[in-house]
Design a protein around this motif. Structure first.
Motif, PDB file in Angstrom:
ATOM      1  N   GLN A  28     -11.638  -3.996   7.934  1.00 48.02           N
ATOM      2  CA  GLN A  28     -11.645  -4.561   6.589  1.00 48.02           C
ATOM      3  C   GLN A  28     -12.791  -5.542   6.377  1.00 48.02           C
ATOM      4  O   GLN A  28     -13.187  -5.780   5.236  1.00 48.02           O
ATOM      5  CB  GLN A  28     -10.312  -5.269   6.313  1.00 48.02           C
ATOM      6  CG  GLN A  28      -9.109  -4.355   6.389  1.00 48.02           C
ATOM      7  CD  GLN A  28      -7.824  -5.107   6.113  1.00 48.02           C
ATOM      8  OE1 GLN A  28      -7.718  -5.844   5.147  1.00 48.02           O
ATOM      9  NE2 GLN A  28      -6.839  -4.922   6.973  1.00 48.02           N
TER      10      GLN A  28
ATOM     11  N   ARG B 293      -6.752  -0.136  -1.849  1.00 46.19           N
ATOM     12  CA  ARG B 293      -6.650  -0.656  -0.488  1.00 46.19           C
ATOM     13  C   ARG B 293      -7.548  -1.874  -0.308  1.00 46.19           C
ATOM     14  O   ARG B 293      -7.152  -2.866   0.302  1.00 46.19           O
ATOM     15  CB  ARG B 293      -7.040   0.442   0.508  1.00 46.19           C
ATOM     16  CG  ARG B 293      -5.956   1.488   0.734  1.00 46.19           C
ATOM     17  CD  ARG B 293      -6.486   2.629   1.579  1.00 46.19           C
ATOM     18  NE  ARG B 293      -5.439   3.568   1.932  1.00 46.19           N
ATOM     19  CZ  ARG B 293      -5.660   4.773   2.439  1.00 46.19           C
ATOM     20  NH1 ARG B 293      -6.912   5.185   2.638  1.00 46.19           N
ATOM     21  NH2 ARG B 293      -4.652   5.570   2.745  1.00 46.19           N
TER      22      ARG B 293
ATOM     23  N   SER C  66       0.408   4.623  -2.428  1.00 40.06           N
ATOM     24  CA  SER C  66       0.121   5.952  -1.904  1.00 40.06           C
ATOM     25  C   SER C  66       1.139   6.952  -2.423  1.00 40.06           C
ATOM     26  O   SER C  66       0.794   8.078  -2.785  1.00 40.06           O
ATOM     27  CB  SER C  66       0.141   5.935  -0.379  1.00 40.06           C
ATOM     28  OG  SER C  66      -0.785   5.027   0.118  1.00 40.06           O
TER      29      SER C  66
ATOM     30  N   GLN D 152      -6.030  -4.715  -2.113  1.00 40.01           N
ATOM     31  CA  GLN D 152      -4.922  -5.244  -1.334  1.00 40.01           C
ATOM     32  C   GLN D 152      -5.418  -6.143  -0.213  1.00 40.01           C
ATOM     33  O   GLN D 152      -4.896  -7.239   0.010  1.00 40.01           O
ATOM     34  CB  GLN D 152      -4.092  -4.109  -0.754  1.00 40.01           C
ATOM     35  CG  GLN D 152      -2.896  -4.605   0.077  1.00 40.01           C
ATOM     36  CD  GLN D 152      -2.291  -3.511   0.922  1.00 40.01           C
ATOM     37  OE1 GLN D 152      -2.991  -2.600   1.336  1.00 40.01           O
ATOM     38  NE2 GLN D 152      -1.015  -3.609   1.182  1.00 40.01           N
ATOM     39  N   SER D 153      -6.455  -5.673   0.500  1.00 37.28           N
ATOM     40  CA  SER D 153      -7.016  -6.461   1.594  1.00 37.28           C
ATOM     41  C   SER D 153      -7.549  -7.794   1.084  1.00 37.28           C
ATOM     42  O   SER D 153      -7.343  -8.840   1.694  1.00 37.28           O
ATOM     43  CB  SER D 153      -8.143  -5.683   2.286  1.00 37.28           C
ATOM     44  OG  SER D 153      -7.653  -4.491   2.859  1.00 37.28           O
TER      45      SER D 153
ATOM     46  N   ALA E 209       0.824  -1.213   0.000  1.00 38.84           N
ATOM     47  CA  ALA E 209       0.000   0.000   0.000  1.00 38.84           C
ATOM     48  C   ALA E 209       0.851   1.252   0.000  1.00 38.84           C
ATOM     49  O   ALA E 209       0.464   2.284  -0.531  1.00 38.84           O
ATOM     50  CB  ALA E 209      -0.928   0.005   1.211  1.00 38.84           C
TER      51      ALA E 209
ATOM     52  N   LEU F 174      -7.342   5.130  -4.702  1.00 41.79           N
ATOM     53  CA  LEU F 174      -6.567   4.661  -3.551  1.00 41.79           C
ATOM     54  C   LEU F 174      -7.418   3.753  -2.659  1.00 41.79           C
ATOM     55  O   LEU F 174      -6.954   2.709  -2.191  1.00 41.79           O
ATOM     56  CB  LEU F 174      -6.056   5.856  -2.752  1.00 41.79           C
ATOM     57  CG  LEU F 174      -5.179   5.533  -1.530  1.00 41.79           C
ATOM     58  CD1 LEU F 174      -3.963   4.718  -1.937  1.00 41.79           C
ATOM     59  CD2 LEU F 174      -4.751   6.812  -0.829  1.00 41.79           C
ATOM     60  N   ASP F 175      -8.678   4.143  -2.426  1.00 39.09           N
ATOM     61  CA  ASP F 175      -9.581   3.301  -1.623  1.00 39.09           C
ATOM     62  C   ASP F 175      -9.780   1.943  -2.284  1.00 39.09           C
ATOM     63  O   ASP F 175      -9.768   0.900  -1.619  1.00 39.09           O
ATOM     64  CB  ASP F 175     -10.934   3.995  -1.435  1.00 39.09           C
ATOM     65  CG  ASP F 175     -10.865   5.148  -0.440  1.00 39.09           C
ATOM     66  OD1 ASP F 175      -9.898   5.184   0.340  1.00 39.09           O
ATOM     67  OD2 ASP F 175     -11.771   6.005  -0.471  1.00 39.09           O
TER      68      ASP F 175
END
Length: 371
Positions: free
Chosen positions: A325, A84, A12, A87-88, A8, A80-81
């Motif tokens: 998450q 994320r 960013s 990624q989670s 992450a 970006l959200d």
């Protein structure tokens, strides 16, 4: 698996760098316009009114550039959200894949000894039944002999052993103990089988699955989370159609919701409000979708944060107890991956219900296939 990890921090940094470059480009444009106006004013002796008009034009350019930058900033925040969440989900998928591999090995290691222990206990149960029948016959024989030969040494030895053995206790407890042992061994087999099924990856391919099997498997895996604080009941409509889905991801959705429900009830139990709560999972078909409800009678969700519960990394739990998450992954799985809907109904102090709508018809997406 490590090559698939998403970091992450570089993401960013990239997005921040891109925004900074756009901001620098805007400032550079403004400086160029300012120098141009100053140069033209000096060369042509432009009147203040003309300079004012040019300044107004410059302000319009600045305002337009600022609007464009604000739009880009919002787009970058959204990206970006999404990254994320991705990624989670990737980390979760990697974890589930690891669990699946471990579960396969554990299942082999546990099932093999559990199977021969189960077979041996079954044999002992069958043998004990035969021995109990033999004991009954021996008692009848002893009673018959006792009437004729009271002083017989062998009979006296038999009666002494009979008193020490506590036959009635033996007759009652041994079959129960063996039945409980067989039940426990069967539960071990069921849990290991459920763990294997739950952890088996879908390989991002949808297949038609029985939602009842997914739910029953998941609550078996999650039993340790809810059994101490709640009673869990399931209600399935008759003749439920199969639903096209990523089975492991739907299992993860149910797991997250059940764990959240158990935690909400645990807060009430610990506060002394009640001894044990209730979790209900129901599934009914409605038109062209299945409606899945996960209901609890826990603490409920305050109205002022209810519209934020699906946001990535939003949590009301203490540090170390929640990452924020779980519900974000639930939302992304149902809405983005399965084109369904999810909503929440809650009343503080009364409980919470999550309602999921899963389409019954396969919706193609990218290169996905439905088996």
């Amino acid at each position: 698996m490590s090559e698939n990890r998403v970091d992450a921090e570089p993401v960013s940094a990239i997005l921040s760098g891109e925004f900074a470059r756009k901001l620098a480009a805007r400032d550079k444009t403004i400086e160029v316009l300012k120098r141009r106006i100053a140069r033209e004013s000096h060369l042509s002796n432009t009147t203040p009114f003309a300079i004012l008009e040019q300044n107004v034009g410059l302000e319009k350019v600045v305002a337009l550039k600022t609007q464009e930058l604000e739009k880009k900033r919002r787009e970058l925040e959204t990206a970006l959200d999404e990254l994320r969440i991705t990624q989670s989900q990737l980390l979760q998928a990697q974890k589930m894949e690891s669990i699946g591999q471990l579960a396969a090995g554990i299942a082999h290691e546990i099932n093999t000894p559990a199977q021969y222990v189960s077979d041996n206990v079954g044999f002992v149960k069958s043998a004990s039944d035969s021995l109990l029948h033999l004991l009954d016959a021996a008692l009848i024989l002893a009673d018959s002999v006792r009437e004729q030969m009271t002083e017989m040494p062998a009979l006296q030895a038999f009666d002494t052993a009979l008193k020490k053995t506590k036959v009635d206790f033996f007759r009652q407890q041994v079959p129960n103990a063996l039945d409980e042992s067989l039940e426990g061994l069967g539960r071990i087999t069921k849990i290991v089988s459920a763990m294997k099924e739950f952890s088996h990856p879908s390989q991002n391919e949808k297949e038609y699955a029985d939602i009842r099997e997914i739910i029953n498997t998941t609550i078996t895996v999650a039993r340790n989370e809810w059994k101490y604080v709640a009673t869990l009941n399931t209600y399935f409509a008759d003749n439920l159609p199969q639903v096209p889905c990523l089975r492991d991801m739907i299992g993860q959705v149910i797991l997250n919701l059940v764990i959240n429900a158990a935690h909400a009830i645990a807060d009430k139990v610990q506060a002394g409000v009640k001894e044990k709560g209730n979790i209900e999972i129901s599934v009914i078909p409605k038109n062209d979708y299945l409606e899945v409800k996960v209901k609890d009678d826990g603490t409920g969700i305050p109205e002022n944060i209810r519209n934020r519960i699906f946001e990535p990394f939003f949590t009301t739990k203490a540090v170390g107890k929640g990452t924020g998450q779980g519900l974000a992954i639930v939302y992304s799985t149902i809405v983005d991956k399965h084109h369904g809907q999810i909503r929440c109904e809650s009343e503080p102090g009364i409980g919470t219900t999550f309602i999921i709508e899963l389409p019954l018809h396969y919706i193609a997406e990218g290169n996905e296939a439905c088996k």
